[in-house]
Design an enzyme around this catalytic site. Structure first.
Site, short mmCIF file in Angstrom:
data_model
loop_
_atom_site.label_atom_id
_atom_site.label_comp_id
_atom_site.label_asym_id
_atom_site.label_seq_id
_atom_site.Cartn_x
_atom_site.Cartn_y
_atom_site.Cartn_z
N ASP A 36 2.12 8.35 12.06
CA ASP A 36 1.70 8.51 10.67
C ASP A 36 0.20 8.24 10.59
OD1 ASP A 36 1.19 8.14 7.91
OD2 ASP A 36 3.29 7.58 7.58
N LYS A 69 -1.80 7.61 -0.10
CA LYS A 69 -2.18 6.91 1.14
C LYS A 69 -2.53 7.92 2.23
CE LYS A 69 0.29 2.49 0.87
NZ LYS A 69 1.44 1.74 1.40
N LYS A 83 -15.58 10.21 14.21
CA LYS A 83 -16.84 9.48 14.45
C LYS A 83 -16.83 8.85 15.85
CE LYS A 83 -19.10 5.27 12.97
NZ LYS A 83 -19.01 4.10 12.09
N TYR A 123 -1.78 14.20 -5.74
CA TYR A 123 -2.18 15.23 -4.78
C TYR A 123 -3.58 15.76 -5.11
CZ TYR A 123 -1.89 19.46 -1.91
OH TYR A 123 -2.13 20.45 -0.98
#
Length: 312
Positions: A36, A69, A83, A123
Site C-alpha cells: 500500500d 490517504k 527524490k 477524490y
C-alpha cells in the site's frame, strides 16, 4: 513490458485484482508487490507511474479517508521515492480537478469549480492537492514530474461492479436488467478507450512537458445516448429507468486536448463503438467465468463423536 522494460507493479488490491496481471506472472521482467503506497516503499526505479487511488464514485465514497490517504500520504511517499532514486514521476490526476465546470470544454488553465466538502471531495480535492505536491517537489527538490489529467476511460479489465456509467450499462444490458440513468440523462461525458490512454501516458512520461496535460476523448455524448448505444450493441431488451440525480454530479465533461495534440502528438484513435464492443466482449466472458467458478458453500456435516454408541 513489450518494449523490454522491467516493470514492478505495486498494488494493495483495494480495487485491483491479481487476475488482471496474471498473464505476466512468471515473466522475467515482471514483478508484483502487494503493498500500500500509504506505507513508504524502498525500491530502485527510473520512472514511477503513480496511478494509485480508487477512481469510481462508489469506490472512493465507500472509504473517503482511505482515498484521501492514498492521494496525499501515498503521493508524498512516491515523490519521496522519486527524490531518493532520481526517478521521474507521472501523477495520474483527473478531470475531477475541474469539478462541475463552468467552462466548456475544459482546458488545462481552468482552475475548476469544486465543492470541498461534498461527497466527491475526498477524490477531487485529494487529486488537486496531489498536483500541488508534485509541483512543490519539482520547485523545492528538483524532482521531474508529469501530470496527466485523465478523463473518463473504459475497456477490458475494468471492474464490472465499479459503479461507473459504462460498466453499469454493459452489465445491466447483459443481464437484462433496466439501465439506470440518474437525472434526465442530459449530462454529458466523453469516453476514451484504455489503449489510447496508455499511449498518452507513455508519451507524456517520455516528453519534456512538466505542466498538466488533459488526456481524454473530446467526442461528447449524453448519458442517455450512451445507454441507448450500449443497449443496441449488446442487443438487449432492457428498458431505461430514470432515477433521481446524484449530488454534485458534473453536468458537462469534455476535454480540450489541443495541448496533448500539439506537445505530445497524441489524440484518441479508437472509435467509441469499437471500444465498447471490446468491453462488452470482456464483460460477457467475465460473467461466464463467474458463473462457472462460483464457490457455493455446502453445509458441513456434523462431527460425529467417536467412541461408544450411546443408547437412550
Amino acid at each position: 513490458m513489450m518494449d523490454g522494460h522491467e516493470v514492478t507493479v505495486v498494488d494493495n488490491f483495494f480495487t485491483g485484482r491479481k487476475r488482471n496481471v496474471e498473464h505476466w506472472i512468471g515473466h522475467e521482467n515482471f514483478e508484483l508487490i502487494n503493498h500500500d503506497v500509504v506505507e513508504p516503499l524502498y525500491i530502485e526505479v527510473d520512472q514511477i507511474y503513480h496511478l494509485a487511488s480508487p477512481a469510481s464514485p462508489p469506490n472512493y465514497m465507500y472509504n473517503p479517508i482511505k482515498t484521501l490517504k492514498t492521494n496525499t500520504i501515498g503521493t508524498l511517499n512516491m515523490l519521496g521515492l522519486a527524490k531518493r532514486v532520481g526517478a521521474r514521476l507521472l501523477l495520474a490526476s483527473t478531470s475531477e480537478v475541474y469539478g462541475d465546470p463552468e467552462v466548456h470544454p475544459q482546458s488545462e488553465d481552468y482552475w475548476g469549480h469544486v465543492n470541498p466538502i461534498g461527497p466527491r471531495a475526498c477524490y477531487d480535492e485529494g487529486k488537486r492537492v496531489a498536483e500541488t505536491m508534485c509541483y512543490a517537489y519539482m520547485k523545492q527538490e528538483g524532482v521531474e514530474v508529469r501530470v496527466a489529467r485523465i478523463f473518463n476511460t473504459f475497456g477490458p479489465r475494468m471492474h464490472m461492479n465499479d459503479g461507473r456509467v459504462v460498466s453499469n450499462f454493459i452489465l445491466q444490458a447483459l443481464q437484462g436488467e433496466p439501465l439506470t440513468v440518474y437525472g434526465s440523462g442530459s449530462q454529458t461525458r466523453a469516453f476514451q478507450y484504455v489503449s489510447d490512454l496508455v499511449n498518452g501516458l507513455v508519451a507524456l512520461m517520455n516528453s519534456n512537458v512538466s505542466s498538466p496535460v488533459n488526456l481524454g476523448n473530446p467526442e461528447e455524448h449524453t448519458i442517455l445516448e450512451f445507454a441507448q448505444l450500449i443497449k443496441n450493441l449488446v442487443g438487449s431488451g432492457s428498458e431505461i429507468q430514470f432515477l433521481s440525480e446524484a449530488q454534485d454530479d458534473p453536468q458537462k465533461r469534455k476535454p480540450d486536448i489541443k495541448k496533448a495534440k500539439l506537445m505530445l502528438g497524441w489524440e484518441p484513435v479508437v472509435p467509441l463503438e469499437e471500444g465498447l464492443n471490446k468491453a462488452i466482449h470482456y464483460f460477457r466472458k467475465e460473467l461466464e467465468y463467474q458463473a462457472n467458478n462460483q464457490y457455493i458453500p455446502k453445509p458441513k456435516p456434523a462431527r460425529i463423536k467417536k467412541g461408544r454408541t450411546r443408547h437412550n
